[in-house]
Design a protein around this motif. Sequence first.
Motif, PDB file in Angstrom:
ATOM      1  N   VAL A  17       0.841  -1.202   0.000  1.00 17.01           N
ATOM      2  CA  VAL A  17       0.000   0.000   0.000  1.00 17.01           C
ATOM      3  C   VAL A  17       0.870   1.244   0.000  1.00 17.01           C
ATOM      4  O   VAL A  17       0.594   2.213  -0.708  1.00 17.01           O
ATOM      5  CB  VAL A  17      -0.945   0.010   1.221  1.00 17.01           C
ATOM      6  CG1 VAL A  17      -1.651   1.347   1.341  1.00 17.01           C
ATOM      7  CG2 VAL A  17      -1.959  -1.097   1.111  1.00 17.01           C
ATOM      8  N   LEU A  18       1.956   1.213   0.783  1.00 16.36           N
ATOM      9  CA  LEU A  18       2.847   2.380   0.831  1.00 16.36           C
ATOM     10  C   LEU A  18       3.420   2.684  -0.549  1.00 16.36           C
ATOM     11  O   LEU A  18       3.673   3.837  -0.883  1.00 16.36           O
ATOM     12  CB  LEU A  18       4.007   2.134   1.799  1.00 16.36           C
ATOM     13  CG  LEU A  18       3.700   2.270   3.282  1.00 16.36           C
ATOM     14  CD1 LEU A  18       4.972   2.153   4.079  1.00 16.36           C
ATOM     15  CD2 LEU A  18       3.035   3.598   3.566  1.00 16.36           C
ATOM     16  N   PHE A  19       3.647   1.643  -1.359  1.00 16.00           N
ATOM     17  CA  PHE A  19       4.183   1.868  -2.702  1.00 16.00           C
ATOM     18  C   PHE A  19       3.074   1.926  -3.738  1.00 16.00           C
ATOM     19  O   PHE A  19       3.317   1.770  -4.930  1.00 16.00           O
ATOM     20  CB  PHE A  19       5.197   0.786  -3.066  1.00 16.00           C
ATOM     21  CG  PHE A  19       6.353   0.760  -2.117  1.00 16.00           C
ATOM     22  CD1 PHE A  19       7.060   1.918  -1.859  1.00 16.00           C
ATOM     23  CD2 PHE A  19       6.708  -0.386  -1.453  1.00 16.00           C
ATOM     24  CE1 PHE A  19       8.099   1.925  -0.970  1.00 16.00           C
ATOM     25  CE2 PHE A  19       7.744  -0.389  -0.558  1.00 16.00           C
ATOM     26  CZ  PHE A  19       8.447   0.769  -0.317  1.00 16.00           C
ATOM     27  N   THR A  20       1.825   2.101  -3.259  1.00 12.90           N
ATOM     28  CA  THR A  20       0.674   2.294  -4.138  1.00 12.90           C
ATOM     29  C   THR A  20       0.545   1.193  -5.182  1.00 12.90           C
ATOM     30  O   THR A  20       0.353   1.467  -6.364  1.00 12.90           O
ATOM     31  CB  THR A  20       0.743   3.662  -4.852  1.00 12.90           C
ATOM     32  OG1 THR A  20       1.571   4.537  -4.119  1.00 12.90           O
ATOM     33  CG2 THR A  20      -0.629   4.264  -4.974  1.00 12.90           C
ATOM     34  N   ALA A  21       0.658  -0.057  -4.761  1.00 12.18           N
ATOM     35  CA  ALA A  21       0.421  -1.158  -5.692  1.00 12.18           C
ATOM     36  C   ALA A  21      -1.063  -1.167  -6.069  1.00 12.18           C
ATOM     37  O   ALA A  21      -1.891  -0.682  -5.307  1.00 12.18           O
ATOM     38  CB  ALA A  21       0.795  -2.486  -5.030  1.00 12.18           C
ATOM     39  N   PRO A  22      -1.399  -1.685  -7.264  1.00  8.43           N
ATOM     40  CA  PRO A  22      -2.807  -1.730  -7.665  1.00  8.43           C
ATOM     41  C   PRO A  22      -3.623  -2.523  -6.640  1.00  8.43           C
ATOM     42  O   PRO A  22      -3.148  -3.535  -6.129  1.00  8.43           O
ATOM     43  CB  PRO A  22      -2.775  -2.477  -9.004  1.00  8.43           C
ATOM     44  CG  PRO A  22      -1.379  -2.425  -9.460  1.00  8.43           C
ATOM     45  CD  PRO A  22      -0.513  -2.240  -8.273  1.00  8.43           C
TER      46      PRO A  22
END
Lengths: 151, 259
Positions: A17-22
């Motif tokens: 989530v921190l790396f904004t994964a889909p």
Amino acid sequence: MILQFVICIFATISFAVLFTAPKSELISCGLCGAIGWMVYLGCLNLDTGTTIANLLATLALTLLARTISALHKMPVTVYLISGIFPLVPGAGIYYTSYYFIMNEMAECSKAGMDTVKVAGAIVLGIVFGFAIPQSLFNRLPYLKRGQKHTV
Amino acid sequence: MAVTKEILALAVEMGDLLLRNGAEVYRVEDTVMHILNAYEIHDYDVYVLSNGIFASANEDREDACSMIRHVPLGATHLGRIAALNQLSREICSHECSLPQAWERLDACKNIPYNKTGIRLFFCGLGCACFGYLFGGGPLDAVTAFFTGFMLQIFLDALGRSKSSKFIKNILGSALVTLLALLVMLLKLPVHYDKVIIGSIMPLVPGIALTTSIRDLFNGDYLSGAIHMIDAVLTAFCIAVGVGTVITVFRTLMGGGLFA
């Protein structure tokens, strides 16, 4: 053991989530990380030592990430980056600097060498994982649907 | 057939976005070449570094064109990489005309980061989980949740003021250590080392290490070396941040604290 698995899923998902994964891939990311961690713990139980454990865990993680990425048609980076975090030697960095500060040089160099060895093991794990040609993984989606691979 | 310049601009812009959001050099190079091929440019050269793109196309023709981009190392955004990957697949199977491709590209560019609240919560959760995984107890996990939460607030604030990566990592790990030690001073039975290990995880250079290995493995030695230096320096900065605070505490409180 099961608790560790579940917590590791949450840990990996948090970093995804921190790396904004889909959003659709979060569960897969979590599974990748947790299975890598399980392999690591399993190896430690078999008394292989941290270096081998990290090597095998990274190898398992890389292969799994490549399999899922072929099935979902997503870049492998998405799974690999999130899944690698449980294995990265954060604790090693901490203990090295801690013993350095405490002036316990023997412990410090031991922790430092361990950190370097773990990093090296991760390197080798990823390298071995990518040594298997991509064409094998590209067949996976076709196997799943029971079609013949034509391309 | 469209002009070389438009096609090259699209390809390079896409490469730029991929690189900016943390894709590997090999993927960027591959994508740019595939797009050029898809729009029927076959005479091209593409050279990608971890912080720059050089590309030229149709050099022996009237409308020859070349482009250079400087791409600073930035925050990783896996969602954008995935979306751009999908777009490049569609372009390669000729489902996407040039104007459509530009529209889609703009859409990809504007995929937002997660909201601050969500990021704060998950940073805390991640730290807590790692604190537990590395041998801490439930109380350590709860403490790590708060230190991780504070760390992300701090990182967001620093991100707005555009300070350097060194400062970010040193101060970030120092903050985490400080908080963990303060909690210990409150006489709570926490293992401060587990709390610190859990909470420095967002700073630990996992991405730089992974990307660097993959670049090296693909023969992009220069880019691999750049990321590797990035990883080593980041680790060093974390060690400095943690070490400084522990030293200060030890000097102020006497050695008995860490026995």
